[in-house]
Design an enzyme around this catalytic site. Structure first.
Site, PDB file in Angstrom:
ATOM      1  CE  LYS A   1      17.833  -2.443  -6.722  1.00 24.55           C
ATOM      2  NZ  LYS A   1      17.694  -1.089  -7.314  1.00 24.55           N
TER       3      LYS A   1
ATOM      4  CG  ASP B   1      15.482   1.623  -7.586  1.00 20.74           C
ATOM      5  OD1 ASP B   1      14.622   0.853  -8.060  1.00 20.74           O
ATOM      6  OD2 ASP B   1      16.592   1.807  -8.128  1.00 20.74           O
TER       7      ASP B   1
ATOM      8  CG  ASP C   1       8.783  -1.693   7.691  1.00 20.14           C
ATOM      9  OD1 ASP C   1       7.787  -1.334   8.341  1.00 20.14           O
ATOM     10  OD2 ASP C   1       9.958  -1.395   8.000  1.00 20.14           O
TER      11      ASP C   1
ATOM     12  CG  ASP D   1       6.297   3.930   7.839  1.00 25.22           C
ATOM     13  OD1 ASP D   1       5.409   3.094   8.136  1.00 25.22           O
ATOM     14  OD2 ASP D   1       7.070   4.437   8.673  1.00 25.22           O
TER      15      ASP D   1
END
Ligand code: IPM
Ligand code: MG
Length: 356
Positions: free
Chosen positions: A191, A223, A247, A251
């Site tokens: 970011k 994002d 993390d 997922d």
């Protein structure tokens, strides 16, 4: 060969899936003439219940004294009321740090026999899904100072995120080395339009890339990456990113394959000792009912054989056994489709052993 494996059965479905996996390792030992010695290392909620802490010193010592660690899953709602410093997850974080496991590798691969379970539109998944998330595991906000204090009559909290260049460099090298054995493309995710740690991340990864002129490096904001993973997963080969972003994205990446119960992961540091576990969690809702899918843990054990013990043939035998069982149509509940032959955790374990 003789190898000692620290075994963390953990909570929820952990004991069931680890039990079946040890059975598979025993079958490998018998077939290839090895001896695997298992050393129990209680960790997580079960350790809080038995010892009052999520990672007892004896368990940490067992892990540090073993050739590798096999982990089921830890945590569950039963321990939600524990103070922050004594939650089951704390045990896992402490263990990662104490073992120096700075690289977490999480493949997102769609099994061709299971493509019907993929939640993406068929035209999006048509090119297949096969990329790897390389997540920095012992830095960033997870390991910064966590503080809650009172200010102006209300509570305020902060979690500090920091990275040093060497922490970025070492995990970046793992990603580039891996890309060389794959499709030679690294996407570094940050970011950098907002965060200083991300600007340092980007600069450091770019410098490491100069050692790998044969590997393409792309940068992407986190994002956008979250969006691209569901829009066009085929563009990714190796993703490298910091702890918290990794993390979250790992997922997402595992879920789009439709088979999160099948995906293993490895955590490594300097040396060959690693920690191997399935990607999925402890699934307390189905614990103890013989419904869990042990394949993610079995494939994690195959990764252990290959990467920590240098047993390529043994690892391939385990992977072929899993493929064979799937080809015959056997399915646990999470990957069940019309026409599949339903089995529970124990039966799935037995079938895999039979194929070894
Ligand atoms: C994971 C888990 C852990 C993490 C939790 C249990 C602390 O979500 O391995 O991805 O956040 O690293
Ligand atoms: Mg996670």
């Amino acid at each position: 060969m003789n190898k000692t494996i620290a075994v963390i059965r953990g909570d929820g479905i952990g004991p069931e899936i680890v039990g079946e996996t040890l059975g598979v390792l025993d079958a490998v030992a018998a077939k290839f003439g090895h001896t695997f010695t298992y050393r129990e290392a209680p960790m997580g909620g079960c350790a809080i219940d038995a010892f009052g802490v999520p990672l007892p010193d004896s368990s940490l010592a067992a892990c540090l004294a073993s050739d590798s660690v096999l982990l089921g899953a830890v945590g569950g709602p039963k321990w939600d009321g524990q103070p922050a410093g004594n939650r089951p997850e704390r045990g896992l974080l402490k263990l990662r740090e104490a073992m120096g496991l700075y690289t977490n590798v999480r493949p997102a691969r769609m099994f061709s026999d299971l493509s019907a379970a993929c939640p993406l539109r068929p035209d999006i998944a048509a090119g297949g899904i096969d990329f790897v998330v390389v997540r920095e595991l012992i830095g960033g906000m997870y390991f910064g100072r966590h503080t809650t204090w009172e200010e102006n009559g209300e509570l305020r909290a902060e979690d500090v995120c920091s990275y040093s260049e060497h922490e970025i460099r070492r995990v970046a090298r793992v990603a580039f080395d891996m890309a060389r054995k794959r499709r030679r493309r690294v996407t570094s995710i940050d970011k950098a339009n907002v965060l200083d740690t991300s600007r340092l991340w980007r600069r450091t990864v770019t410098a490491v890339a100069e050692e790998y002129p044969d590997v393409e490096l792309l940068h992407m904001y986190v994002d956008n990456a979250a969006m691209q993973i569901v829009r066009d997963p085929g563009q990714f080969d190796v993703i490298v990113t910091e702890n918290l972003f990794g993390d979250i994205l790992s997922d997402e990446a595992s879920q789009i394959t439709g088979s999160i119960g099948m995906i293993p992961s490895s955590s490594m540091g300097e040396g060959t000792r690693g920690m191997y576990e399935p990607i999925h969690g402890s699934a307390p809702d189905i614990a103890g009912q013989d419904k869990a899918n042990p394949i993610g843990t079995v494939l994690a054990a195959a990764m252990m054989l290959r990467y920590s013990f240098d047993m390529a043939a043994e690892a391939a035998a385990v992977e072929a056994a899993v493929d064979g069982v799937l080809k015959e149509g056997w399915r646990c509940g999470d990957i069940m489709q019309g026409g599949g032959r339903p089995v529970g955790c124990r039966e799935m374990g037995r079938l895999i052993r039979e194929h070894i």
